[in-house]
Scaffold this motif. Structure first.
Motif, PDB file in Angstrom:
ATOM      1  N   PHE A  82       0.710  -1.219   0.072  1.00  0.00           N
ATOM      2  CA  PHE A  82      -0.112   0.203   0.278  1.00  0.00           C
ATOM      3  C   PHE A  82       0.411   1.473   0.199  1.00  0.00           C
ATOM      4  O   PHE A  82       0.123   1.948  -0.174  1.00  0.00           O
ATOM      5  CB  PHE A  82      -0.591   0.262   1.475  1.00  0.00           C
ATOM      6  N   ALA A  83       2.060   1.089  -0.195  1.00  0.00           N
ATOM      7  CA  ALA A  83       3.271   2.431  -0.248  1.00  0.00           C
ATOM      8  C   ALA A  83       2.319   3.246   1.139  1.00  0.00           C
ATOM      9  O   ALA A  83       3.032   4.582   0.751  1.00  0.00           O
ATOM     10  CB  ALA A  83       2.761   2.538  -0.787  1.00  0.00           C
ATOM     11  N   SER A  84       1.703   2.477   2.496  1.00  0.00           N
ATOM     12  CA  SER A  84       1.622   3.249   3.806  1.00  0.00           C
ATOM     13  C   SER A  84       2.371   2.793   4.651  1.00  0.00           C
ATOM     14  O   SER A  84       1.263   1.840   4.912  1.00  0.00           O
ATOM     15  CB  SER A  84       0.650   4.224   3.450  1.00  0.00           C
ATOM     16  N   GLY A  85       3.156   3.587   5.724  1.00  0.00           N
ATOM     17  CA  GLY A  85       3.035   2.871   6.504  1.00  0.00           C
ATOM     18  C   GLY A  85       2.433   3.008   7.610  1.00  0.00           C
ATOM     19  O   GLY A  85       2.479   2.074   8.706  1.00  0.00           O
ATOM     20  N   LYS A  86       2.077   3.997   7.813  1.00  0.00           N
ATOM     21  CA  LYS A  86       0.478   4.606   8.761  1.00  0.00           C
ATOM     22  C   LYS A  86      -0.494   3.429   8.276  1.00  0.00           C
ATOM     23  O   LYS A  86      -1.062   2.449   9.148  1.00  0.00           O
ATOM     24  CB  LYS A  86       0.222   5.422   8.623  1.00  0.00           C
ATOM     25  N   ALA A  87      -0.738   2.615   7.360  1.00  0.00           N
ATOM     26  CA  ALA A  87      -2.127   1.903   7.077  1.00  0.00           C
ATOM     27  C   ALA A  87      -1.040   0.704   7.942  1.00  0.00           C
ATOM     28  O   ALA A  87      -1.690  -0.329   7.924  1.00  0.00           O
ATOM     29  CB  ALA A  87      -2.087   1.486   5.136  1.00  0.00           C
ATOM     30  N   GLY A  88       0.281   0.535   7.294  1.00  0.00           N
ATOM     31  CA  GLY A  88       1.015  -0.900   7.824  1.00  0.00           C
ATOM     32  C   GLY A  88       0.685  -0.791   9.743  1.00  0.00           C
ATOM     33  O   GLY A  88       0.475  -1.670  10.162  1.00  0.00           O
ATOM     34  N   ILE A  89       0.907   0.587   9.755  1.00  0.00           N
ATOM     35  CA  ILE A  89       0.845   0.950  11.521  1.00  0.00           C
ATOM     36  C   ILE A  89      -0.830  -0.151  12.018  1.00  0.00           C
ATOM     37  O   ILE A  89      -0.889  -0.687  12.727  1.00  0.00           O
ATOM     38  CB  ILE A  89       1.744   1.925  12.335  1.00  0.00           C
ATOM     39  N   MET A  90      -1.360   0.702  11.184  1.00  0.00           N
ATOM     40  CA  MET A  90      -2.343   0.480  11.810  1.00  0.00           C
ATOM     41  C   MET A  90      -3.469  -0.971  11.753  1.00  0.00           C
ATOM     42  O   MET A  90      -3.754  -1.455  12.597  1.00  0.00           O
ATOM     43  CB  MET A  90      -3.813   0.875  10.773  1.00  0.00           C
ATOM     44  N   LEU A  91      -2.718  -1.414  10.540  1.00  0.00           N
ATOM     45  CA  LEU A  91      -3.117  -3.351  10.593  1.00  0.00           C
ATOM     46  C   LEU A  91      -2.398  -4.204  11.348  1.00  0.00           C
ATOM     47  O   LEU A  91      -2.664  -4.809  12.360  1.00  0.00           O
ATOM     48  CB  LEU A  91      -2.832  -3.821   9.300  1.00  0.00           C
ATOM     49  N   TYR A  92      -1.413  -3.360  12.055  1.00  0.00           N
ATOM     50  CA  TYR A  92      -0.562  -4.322  12.955  1.00  0.00           C
ATOM     51  C   TYR A  92      -1.742  -4.035  14.026  1.00  0.00           C
ATOM     52  O   TYR A  92      -1.893  -4.775  14.582  1.00  0.00           O
ATOM     53  CB  TYR A  92       0.764  -4.502  13.525  1.00  0.00           C
ATOM     54  N   CYS A  93      -1.493  -3.006  14.719  1.00  0.00           N
ATOM     55  CA  CYS A  93      -2.675  -2.790  16.013  1.00  0.00           C
ATOM     56  C   CYS A  93      -3.652  -3.425  15.693  1.00  0.00           C
ATOM     57  O   CYS A  93      -4.365  -3.835  17.162  1.00  0.00           O
ATOM     58  CB  CYS A  93      -2.793  -1.289  16.373  1.00  0.00           C
TER      59      CYS A  93
END
Length: 266
Positions: A82-93
């Motif tokens: 997704f080229a988005s670290g924020k999206a990854g953090i949201m998924l992980y949380c």
């Protein structure tokens, strides 16, 4: 080196209403959310072999202790797909939150099941004695995991070449109204985790794509289920609860993403 025992003793008071199994679950849970599939399952298997918990007790904590790690979710999925670290953090949380919800549901069944009795062990082997065995074990698990990844990747490609994935995706599209691309990724993710996530490359970052990714990451794929079965079979741990738990984990993760996507801006 005694980390599991020390962690269980540390969590003895917070989990005093539950059995000592709940306290011992902290170690595989922590290792699972840091190391990814199937590190949590391996840790549980070792606890059974060391006679810290029984195989029946292990079956109850396995569903919420076997999880995806931050390297894959934040790195490969968030930044990579997704080229988005924020999206990854949201998924992980949301992934961790879903695991904690499963933990609450599972630990409720362990309430007052047995008294708290943590044996004190002082004669732990030295690091020099442990290290060779750890290296051998790591290499063995690495071959096992990679073998299943390759096997299911081949199966997925065969199904794709035969047009079976396209046909099933079309049927799912007509039945549910979901986009063809989402249906194909969902089916690919059901077979093999990495392939399912990779098939989402190019998808627009939106609520539906993140919800799909959350479900795939939570469910884990048949590949992950076989990896888990392979590492826990020696400890006589059955995986029926794990399979149901992974479906619930995927559904809860997807629901959390669906809810919070409209609240948190990415």
């Amino acid at each position: 080196m005694g980390f599991a025992d020390d962690m269980a003793k540390l969590m003895q008071k917070p989990f005093k209403r539950f059995s000592c199994v709940a306290a011992y679950a902290c170690t595989p849970f922590l290792l699972g959310i840091l190391g990814g599939y199937p590190v949590g399952a391996i840790a549980i298997s070792e606890l059974v072999k060391d006679e810290k918990i029984s195989s029946k007790e292990a079956e109850r904590i396995l569903p919420f202790c076997n999880n995806t790690g931050p390297a894959f979710i934040v790195g490969a999925v968030g930044s990579g797909i997704f080229a988005s670290g924020k999206a990854g953090i949201m998924l992980y949380c949301c992934h961790i939150a879903a695991a904690l919800i499963l933990a609450v549901l599972s630990l409720h069944s362990l309430r007052n099941e047995q008294t708290f009795s943590l044996e004190s062990v002082d004669n732990y082997p030295s690091l020099l004695r442990i290290l060779p065995a750890c290296v051998r074990l790591a290499l063995d698990k690495c071959f096992t995991i990679c073998s299943f990844v390759i096997f299911f990747a081949v199966i997925s490609e065969i199904l794709k070449s035969l047009g079976i994935i396209s046909s099933v995706s079309l049927a799912l599209n007509k039945a549910s109204g979901l986009e063809i691309g989402i249906c194909e990724s969902l089916i690919a993710g059901f077979t093999e985790l990495g392939g399912g996530i990779a098939s989402m490359a190019g998808m627009k970052l939106c609520r539906s794509s993140l919800t799909l990714a959350a479900f795939i990451l939570g469910f884990g794929s048949l590949s992950v289920h076989c990896q888990t079965f392979a590492v826990v079979s020696e400890a006589n741990i059955k995986c029926a609860r794990h399979f149901v738990g992974r479906i619930l984990h995927g559904a809860i993760s997807a629901l959390l993403i669906y809810i919070f996507y409209g609240i948190i801006r990415i």
